[in-house]
Design a protein around this motif. Structure first.
Motif, PDB file in Angstrom:
ATOM      1  N   THR A  37       0.852  -1.179   0.000  1.00 37.20           N
ATOM      2  CA  THR A  37       0.000   0.000   0.000  1.00 37.20           C
ATOM      3  C   THR A  37       0.892   1.235   0.000  1.00 37.20           C
ATOM      4  O   THR A  37       1.854   1.300   0.759  1.00 37.20           O
ATOM      5  N   SER A  38       0.559   2.214  -0.849  1.00 36.98           N
ATOM      6  CA  SER A  38       1.385   3.419  -0.899  1.00 36.98           C
ATOM      7  C   SER A  38       0.522   4.653  -1.116  1.00 36.98           C
ATOM      8  O   SER A  38      -0.558   4.589  -1.689  1.00 36.98           O
ATOM      9  N   MET A  39       1.052   5.774  -0.611  1.00 37.00           N
ATOM     10  CA  MET A  39       0.405   7.065  -0.780  1.00 37.00           C
ATOM     11  C   MET A  39       1.433   8.146  -0.506  1.00 37.00           C
ATOM     12  O   MET A  39       2.134   8.087   0.517  1.00 37.00           O
ATOM     13  N   ASN A  40       1.545   9.112  -1.400  1.00 37.59           N
ATOM     14  CA  ASN A  40       2.444  10.263  -1.234  1.00 37.59           C
ATOM     15  C   ASN A  40       3.881   9.853  -0.892  1.00 37.59           C
ATOM     16  O   ASN A  40       4.522  10.439  -0.029  1.00 37.59           O
ATOM     17  N   GLY A  41       4.387   8.822  -1.535  1.00 42.48           N
ATOM     18  CA  GLY A  41       5.762   8.403  -1.323  1.00 42.48           C
ATOM     19  C   GLY A  41       5.994   7.516  -0.114  1.00 42.48           C
ATOM     20  O   GLY A  41       7.108   7.091   0.135  1.00 42.48           O
ATOM     21  N   VAL A  42       4.973   7.231   0.659  1.00 39.01           N
ATOM     22  CA  VAL A  42       5.078   6.343   1.817  1.00 39.01           C
ATOM     23  C   VAL A  42       4.471   5.004   1.424  1.00 39.01           C
ATOM     24  O   VAL A  42       3.352   4.947   0.911  1.00 39.01           O
ATOM     25  N   SER A  43       5.210   3.915   1.637  1.00 47.17           N
ATOM     26  CA  SER A  43       4.684   2.604   1.276  1.00 47.17           C
ATOM     27  C   SER A  43       4.818   1.637   2.441  1.00 47.17           C
ATOM     28  O   SER A  43       5.695   1.766   3.290  1.00 47.17           O
ATOM     29  N   ARG A  51      -7.091 -12.585   3.113  1.00 47.59           N
ATOM     30  CA  ARG A  51      -6.969 -11.476   2.160  1.00 47.59           C
ATOM     31  C   ARG A  51      -7.542 -10.166   2.704  1.00 47.59           C
ATOM     32  O   ARG A  51      -6.883  -9.131   2.698  1.00 47.59           O
ATOM     33  N   LYS A  52      -8.774 -10.211   3.185  1.00 50.75           N
ATOM     34  CA  LYS A  52      -9.435  -8.987   3.656  1.00 50.75           C
ATOM     35  C   LYS A  52      -8.736  -8.397   4.876  1.00 50.75           C
ATOM     36  O   LYS A  52      -8.507  -7.186   4.951  1.00 50.75           O
ATOM     37  N   LYS A  53      -8.374  -9.244   5.828  1.00 52.15           N
ATOM     38  CA  LYS A  53      -7.705  -8.755   7.033  1.00 52.15           C
ATOM     39  C   LYS A  53      -6.341  -8.166   6.705  1.00 52.15           C
ATOM     40  O   LYS A  53      -5.914  -7.176   7.308  1.00 52.15           O
ATOM     41  N   THR A  54      -5.646  -8.759   5.742  1.00 56.24           N
ATOM     42  CA  THR A  54      -4.329  -8.257   5.362  1.00 56.24           C
ATOM     43  C   THR A  54      -4.435  -6.898   4.691  1.00 56.24           C
ATOM     44  O   THR A  54      -3.627  -6.002   4.944  1.00 56.24           O
ATOM     45  N   ILE A  55      -5.446  -6.710   3.862  1.00 59.28           N
ATOM     46  CA  ILE A  55      -5.663  -5.409   3.218  1.00 59.28           C
ATOM     47  C   ILE A  55      -5.972  -4.343   4.258  1.00 59.28           C
ATOM     48  O   ILE A  55      -5.409  -3.245   4.243  1.00 59.28           O
ATOM     49  N   VAL A  56      -6.849  -4.661   5.192  1.00 60.70           N
ATOM     50  CA  VAL A  56      -7.211  -3.703   6.244  1.00 60.70           C
ATOM     51  C   VAL A  56      -5.998  -3.381   7.104  1.00 60.70           C
ATOM     52  O   VAL A  56      -5.754  -2.211   7.453  1.00 60.70           O
ATOM     53  N   ARG A  57      -5.190  -4.393   7.434  1.00 60.45           N
ATOM     54  CA  ARG A  57      -3.993  -4.183   8.243  1.00 60.45           C
ATOM     55  C   ARG A  57      -2.992  -3.273   7.521  1.00 60.45           C
ATOM     56  O   ARG A  57      -2.364  -2.412   8.141  1.00 60.45           O
ATOM     57  N   LYS A  61      -1.625   0.373   8.833  1.00 62.09           N
ATOM     58  CA  LYS A  61      -0.205   0.702   8.982  1.00 62.09           C
ATOM     59  C   LYS A  61       0.168   1.925   8.158  1.00 62.09           C
ATOM     60  O   LYS A  61       0.965   2.749   8.595  1.00 62.09           O
ATOM     61  N   LEU A  62      -0.415   2.058   6.969  1.00 64.59           N
ATOM     62  CA  LEU A  62      -0.152   3.237   6.144  1.00 64.59           C
ATOM     63  C   LEU A  62      -0.658   4.490   6.839  1.00 64.59           C
ATOM     64  O   LEU A  62       0.033   5.513   6.870  1.00 64.59           O
ATOM     65  N   ASN A  63      -1.847   4.416   7.421  1.00 66.16           N
ATOM     66  CA  ASN A  63      -2.411   5.562   8.137  1.00 66.16           C
ATOM     67  C   ASN A  63      -1.528   5.964   9.313  1.00 66.16           C
ATOM     68  O   ASN A  63      -1.250   7.149   9.514  1.00 66.16           O
ATOM     69  N   SER A  65       1.682   5.415   9.625  1.00 66.46           N
ATOM     70  CA  SER A  65       2.919   5.983   9.089  1.00 66.46           C
ATOM     71  C   SER A  65       2.722   7.423   8.642  1.00 66.46           C
ATOM     72  O   SER A  65       3.562   8.288   8.905  1.00 66.46           O
ATOM     73  N   LEU A  66       1.613   7.691   7.976  1.00 66.01           N
ATOM     74  CA  LEU A  66       1.329   9.054   7.515  1.00 66.01           C
ATOM     75  C   LEU A  66       1.110  10.005   8.687  1.00 66.01           C
ATOM     76  O   LEU A  66       1.555  11.149   8.656  1.00 66.01           O
ATOM     77  N   LEU A  67       0.435   9.524   9.741  1.00 59.51           N
ATOM     78  CA  LEU A  67       0.224  10.362  10.927  1.00 59.51           C
ATOM     79  C   LEU A  67       1.541  10.651  11.633  1.00 59.51           C
ATOM     80  O   LEU A  67       1.757  11.771  12.113  1.00 59.51           O
ATOM     81  N   ASN A  68       2.439   9.663  11.709  1.00 62.75           N
ATOM     82  CA  ASN A  68       3.751   9.874  12.353  1.00 62.75           C
ATOM     83  C   ASN A  68       4.572  10.902  11.565  1.00 62.75           C
ATOM     84  O   ASN A  68       5.241  11.731  12.170  1.00 62.75           O
ATOM     85  N   ILE A  69       4.513  10.840  10.252  1.00 65.86           N
ATOM     86  CA  ILE A  69       5.244  11.802   9.436  1.00 65.86           C
ATOM     87  C   ILE A  69       4.677  13.201   9.625  1.00 65.86           C
ATOM     88  O   ILE A  69       5.401  14.184   9.722  1.00 65.86           O
ATOM     89  N   LYS A  70       3.337  13.284   9.713  1.00 61.72           N
ATOM     90  CA  LYS A  70       2.680  14.584   9.894  1.00 61.72           C
ATOM     91  C   LYS A  70       3.035  15.193  11.240  1.00 61.72           C
ATOM     92  O   LYS A  70       3.226  16.405  11.365  1.00 61.72           O
ATOM     93  N   GLU A  71       3.137  14.361  12.283  1.00 58.77           N
ATOM     94  CA  GLU A  71       3.488  14.855  13.621  1.00 58.77           C
ATOM     95  C   GLU A  71       4.923  15.359  13.668  1.00 58.77           C
ATOM     96  O   GLU A  71       5.231  16.310  14.393  1.00 58.77           O
ATOM     97  N   ASP A  72       5.827  14.736  12.912  1.00 58.56           N
ATOM     98  CA  ASP A  72       7.237  15.135  12.905  1.00 58.56           C
ATOM     99  C   ASP A  72       7.454  16.476  12.245  1.00 58.56           C
ATOM    100  O   ASP A  72       8.421  17.164  12.535  1.00 58.56           O
ATOM    101  N   GLN A  73       6.570  16.881  11.369  1.00 54.17           N
ATOM    102  CA  GLN A  73       6.752  18.140  10.629  1.00 54.17           C
ATOM    103  C   GLN A  73       6.346  19.321  11.431  1.00 54.17           C
ATOM    104  O   GLN A  73       5.853  19.626  12.279  1.00 54.17           O
TER     105      GLN A  73
END
Length: 73
Positions: A37-43, A51-57, A61-63, A65-73
């Motif tokens: 899963t990727s978004m804005n350069g974060v994968s 299958r379904k549980k792995t997609i949700v997981r 994890k992407l969410n 990661s994106l929140l941690n990056i946003k907090e660091d800025q």
């Protein structure tokens, strides 16, 4: 998991960008699979049996990661 080149791609539009989900494996039923899963350069890469549980997981994890990056800025 067999090494094959078959995969599914799912693109989810959002206000911040496009979430790209690539799904490998899960065939035959009950075998290993991988979800990238990727978004804005974060994968994120997640492996699992269900299958379904792995997609949700992977989206979770992407969410995180994106929140941690946003907090660091």
């Amino acid at each position: 998991m067999r090494k094959n080149r078959d995969y599914e791609a799912v693109f989810l539009p959002s206000k911040s960008g496009v979430i790209k989900i690539y799904i490998y494996g899960f065939k035959p039923y009950g075998s290993w699979g991988k979800v990238y899963t990727s978004m804005n350069g974060v994968s994120v890469n997640v492996k699992g049996y269900n299958r379904k549980k792995t997609i949700v997981r992977s989206i979770k994890k992407l969410n995180e990661s994106l929140l941690n990056i946003k907090e660091d800025q």
